[in-house]
Motif scaffolding. Sequence first.
Motif, PDB file in Angstrom:
ATOM      1  N   THR A  32     -53.912 -16.276 -21.435  1.00  0.00           N
ATOM      2  CA  THR A  32     -54.523 -16.266 -22.767  1.00  0.00           C
ATOM      3  C   THR A  32     -53.946 -15.194 -23.685  1.00  0.00           C
ATOM      4  OG1 THR A  32     -56.286 -14.754 -22.088  1.00  0.00           O
ATOM      5  CG2 THR A  32     -56.688 -17.133 -21.815  1.00  0.00           C
ATOM      6  N   ALA A  33     -53.045 -14.370 -23.180  1.00  0.00           N
ATOM      7  CA  ALA A  33     -52.442 -13.313 -24.015  1.00  0.00           C
ATOM      8  C   ALA A  33     -51.475 -13.933 -25.017  1.00  0.00           C
ATOM      9  CB  ALA A  33     -51.719 -12.293 -23.139  1.00  0.00           C
ATOM     10  N   PHE A  34     -51.193 -13.175 -26.072  1.00  0.00           N
ATOM     11  CA  PHE A  34     -50.196 -13.588 -27.063  1.00  0.00           C
ATOM     12  C   PHE A  34     -49.082 -12.560 -27.072  1.00  0.00           C
ATOM     13  CE2 PHE A  34     -48.232 -13.304 -31.238  1.00  0.00           C
ATOM     14  CZ  PHE A  34     -47.886 -14.630 -31.465  1.00  0.00           C
ATOM     15  N   VAL A  35     -47.849 -13.046 -26.994  1.00  0.00           N
ATOM     16  CA  VAL A  35     -46.684 -12.165 -27.024  1.00  0.00           C
ATOM     17  C   VAL A  35     -45.758 -12.640 -28.133  1.00  0.00           C
ATOM     18  CG1 VAL A  35     -44.762 -11.221 -25.708  1.00  0.00           C
ATOM     19  CG2 VAL A  35     -46.885 -11.800 -24.527  1.00  0.00           C
ATOM     20  N   GLY A  36     -45.600 -11.833 -29.167  1.00  0.00           N
ATOM     21  CA  GLY A  36     -44.781 -12.210 -30.309  1.00  0.00           C
ATOM     22  C   GLY A  36     -43.291 -11.993 -30.065  1.00  0.00           C
ATOM     23  N   ILE A  37     -42.523 -12.263 -31.095  1.00  0.00           N
ATOM     24  CA  ILE A  37     -41.077 -12.049 -31.056  1.00  0.00           C
ATOM     25  C   ILE A  37     -40.816 -10.558 -31.293  1.00  0.00           C
ATOM     26  CG2 ILE A  37     -38.874 -12.604 -32.140  1.00  0.00           C
ATOM     27  CD1 ILE A  37     -40.156 -15.302 -32.958  1.00  0.00           C
ATOM     28  N   CYS A  38     -40.345  -9.877 -30.270  1.00  0.00           N
ATOM     29  CA  CYS A  38     -40.156  -8.428 -30.321  1.00  0.00           C
ATOM     30  C   CYS A  38     -38.814  -8.052 -29.709  1.00  0.00           C
ATOM     31  CB  CYS A  38     -41.277  -7.714 -29.552  1.00  0.00           C
ATOM     32  SG  CYS A  38     -42.937  -7.997 -30.195  1.00  0.00           S
ATOM     33  N   LEU A  39     -38.352  -6.858 -30.062  1.00  0.00           N
ATOM     34  CA  LEU A  39     -37.148  -6.317 -29.460  1.00  0.00           C
ATOM     35  C   LEU A  39     -37.553  -5.376 -28.335  1.00  0.00           C
ATOM     36  CD1 LEU A  39     -34.084  -6.012 -29.376  1.00  0.00           C
ATOM     37  CD2 LEU A  39     -34.288  -4.198 -31.101  1.00  0.00           C
ATOM     38  N   VAL A  40     -37.159  -5.714 -27.114  1.00  0.00           N
ATOM     39  CA  VAL A  40     -37.521  -4.935 -25.934  1.00  0.00           C
ATOM     40  C   VAL A  40     -36.246  -4.478 -25.239  1.00  0.00           C
ATOM     41  CG1 VAL A  40     -38.635  -5.009 -23.679  1.00  0.00           C
ATOM     42  CG2 VAL A  40     -39.701  -6.152 -25.642  1.00  0.00           C
ATOM     43  N   ARG A  41     -36.179  -3.189 -24.937  1.00  0.00           N
ATOM     44  CA  ARG A  41     -34.998  -2.641 -24.275  1.00  0.00           C
ATOM     45  C   ARG A  41     -35.440  -1.705 -23.160  1.00  0.00           C
ATOM     46  NH1 ARG A  41     -32.066   2.099 -24.819  1.00  0.00           N
ATOM     47  NH2 ARG A  41     -29.855   1.944 -24.297  1.00  0.00           N
ATOM     48  N   ASN A  42     -35.050  -2.013 -21.933  1.00  0.00           N
ATOM     49  CA  ASN A  42     -35.282  -1.145 -20.777  1.00  0.00           C
ATOM     50  C   ASN A  42     -36.753  -0.782 -20.584  1.00  0.00           C
ATOM     51  OD1 ASN A  42     -32.523  -1.076 -20.182  1.00  0.00           O
ATOM     52  ND2 ASN A  42     -32.171   0.691 -21.509  1.00  0.00           N
ATOM     53  N   VAL A  43     -37.611  -1.792 -20.585  1.00  0.00           N
ATOM     54  CA  VAL A  43     -39.021  -1.600 -20.243  1.00  0.00           C
ATOM     55  C   VAL A  43     -39.248  -2.203 -18.863  1.00  0.00           C
ATOM     56  CG1 VAL A  43     -41.413  -2.108 -20.840  1.00  0.00           C
ATOM     57  CG2 VAL A  43     -39.754  -1.600 -22.648  1.00  0.00           C
ATOM     58  N   ALA A  44     -39.750  -1.390 -17.924  1.00  0.00           N
ATOM     59  CA  ALA A  44     -39.835  -1.834 -16.538  1.00  0.00           C
ATOM     60  C   ALA A  44     -40.945  -2.845 -16.309  1.00  0.00           C
ATOM     61  CB  ALA A  44     -40.035  -0.619 -15.623  1.00  0.00           C
ATOM     62  N   ARG A  45     -42.098  -2.678 -16.956  1.00  0.00           N
ATOM     63  CA  ARG A  45     -43.219  -3.565 -16.645  1.00  0.00           C
ATOM     64  C   ARG A  45     -44.190  -3.679 -17.815  1.00  0.00           C
ATOM     65  NH1 ARG A  45     -45.801  -6.176 -12.565  1.00  0.00           N
ATOM     66  NH2 ARG A  45     -48.082  -6.039 -12.439  1.00  0.00           N
ATOM     67  N   PHE A  46     -44.601  -4.903 -18.083  1.00  0.00           N
ATOM     68  CA  PHE A  46     -45.685  -5.210 -19.023  1.00  0.00           C
ATOM     69  C   PHE A  46     -46.865  -5.761 -18.241  1.00  0.00           C
ATOM     70  CE2 PHE A  46     -42.118  -5.297 -21.934  1.00  0.00           C
ATOM     71  CZ  PHE A  46     -42.628  -4.869 -23.145  1.00  0.00           C
ATOM     72  N   GLU A  47     -48.076  -5.290 -18.577  1.00  0.00           N
ATOM     73  CA  GLU A  47     -49.311  -5.870 -18.065  1.00  0.00           C
ATOM     74  C   GLU A  47     -50.230  -6.152 -19.251  1.00  0.00           C
ATOM     75  OE1 GLU A  47     -51.353  -3.795 -14.997  1.00  0.00           O
ATOM     76  OE2 GLU A  47     -49.528  -3.300 -13.885  1.00  0.00           O
ATOM     77  N   LEU A  48     -50.532  -7.417 -19.490  1.00  0.00           N
ATOM     78  CA  LEU A  48     -51.404  -7.815 -20.590  1.00  0.00           C
ATOM     79  C   LEU A  48     -52.593  -8.567 -20.019  1.00  0.00           C
ATOM     80  CD1 LEU A  48     -48.735  -7.195 -22.161  1.00  0.00           C
ATOM     81  CD2 LEU A  48     -49.419  -8.975 -23.764  1.00  0.00           C
ATOM     82  N   GLU A  65     -43.905   1.580 -18.236  1.00  0.00           N
ATOM     83  CA  GLU A  65     -45.029   0.646 -18.139  1.00  0.00           C
ATOM     84  C   GLU A  65     -45.754   0.548 -19.472  1.00  0.00           C
ATOM     85  OE1 GLU A  65     -48.175  -0.067 -14.723  1.00  0.00           O
ATOM     86  OE2 GLU A  65     -48.812   1.621 -15.974  1.00  0.00           O
ATOM     87  N   ILE A  66     -46.129  -0.672 -19.832  1.00  0.00           N
ATOM     88  CA  ILE A  66     -46.955  -0.940 -21.008  1.00  0.00           C
ATOM     89  C   ILE A  66     -48.122  -1.779 -20.536  1.00  0.00           C
ATOM     90  CG2 ILE A  66     -47.075  -2.135 -23.227  1.00  0.00           C
ATOM     91  CD1 ILE A  66     -44.069  -1.429 -23.541  1.00  0.00           C
ATOM     92  N   ARG A  67     -49.336  -1.247 -20.664  1.00  0.00           N
ATOM     93  CA  ARG A  67     -50.519  -1.925 -20.146  1.00  0.00           C
ATOM     94  C   ARG A  67     -51.551  -2.076 -21.267  1.00  0.00           C
ATOM     95  NH1 ARG A  67     -53.401   0.794 -15.105  1.00  0.00           N
ATOM     96  NH2 ARG A  67     -51.350   0.313 -14.217  1.00  0.00           N
ATOM     97  N   LEU A  68     -51.940  -3.297 -21.563  1.00  0.00           N
ATOM     98  CA  LEU A  68     -52.932  -3.604 -22.588  1.00  0.00           C
ATOM     99  C   LEU A  68     -54.160  -4.205 -21.930  1.00  0.00           C
ATOM    100  CD1 LEU A  68     -50.285  -3.389 -24.303  1.00  0.00           C
ATOM    101  CD2 LEU A  68     -51.285  -5.078 -25.840  1.00  0.00           C
ATOM    102  N   GLY A  69     -55.335  -3.623 -22.203  1.00  0.00           N
ATOM    103  CA  GLY A  69     -56.578  -4.115 -21.655  1.00  0.00           C
ATOM    104  C   GLY A  69     -57.074  -5.368 -22.366  1.00  0.00           C
ATOM    105  N   ARG A  70     -58.184  -5.880 -21.905  1.00  0.00           N
ATOM    106  CA  ARG A  70     -58.744  -7.121 -22.428  1.00  0.00           C
ATOM    107  C   ARG A  70     -59.033  -7.006 -23.921  1.00  0.00           C
ATOM    108  NH1 ARG A  70     -63.997  -8.172 -22.569  1.00  0.00           N
ATOM    109  NH2 ARG A  70     -64.351  -6.482 -21.074  1.00  0.00           N
TER     110      ARG A  70
END
Length: 220
Positions: A32-48, A65-70
Amino acid sequence: MRSLLTTFAFLLPFRSLKIRLLNRLGHDIHPTAFVGICLVRNVARFELAEGAQIGHFNVFDGLDEIRLGRGSRILLLNYFMAGYTVGPGEERGEYYKRLQMGDNAHIVTLHVLDCSGGLVIADDCWITGVRSTVLTHAFDPQDGAIIVEPITLEKGSLVATSCTMLPGSVLGEGALLAAGSTAWTRQELAAGSLHGGVPARRLSPLKIAERVYDLRRYTG
């Protein structure tokens, strides 16, 4: 190769395909998450988590790490970076190169956020307006060293437009940092208060109304 594929996935316009590809690459994106068009460079892990959103045209560079809660949201045109790498023998803190957002936390538009030392944003927090700068690493002129420490926004705190937060600063629960203000290095700003100035000082008690936290009031 995984890093390059992550970069490619974030440039895709197709939300469901993007999420499936990112999960296959070892990230953890809720359907159910939304992920837009973004520029990502050398990010090891996303948690949405469920209902989390990353809007279009954000830049993420060099984070572990990039972690976004509910229900948390990053809107448009923000720049997230981890611009400093600790050297051999230097201590890496718990939140080193991490962005952690709790439930229903929001970052709005056109902010620059250095996450080298870690940026920890609790539930129901807001970084509002435009052009705020978060610096979790900075030069210490007293001993010529680099300070690398996390910045913390405690539950329900708000950062207004064009503010600066320096390494180790803490915005207390339910507090507001007024427009154009600076939280100094390792400064702890009291909960339930309005703070303003350079460096920020406590101006008055403050109780933020619950309706302020409702994103729908601002985006329709």
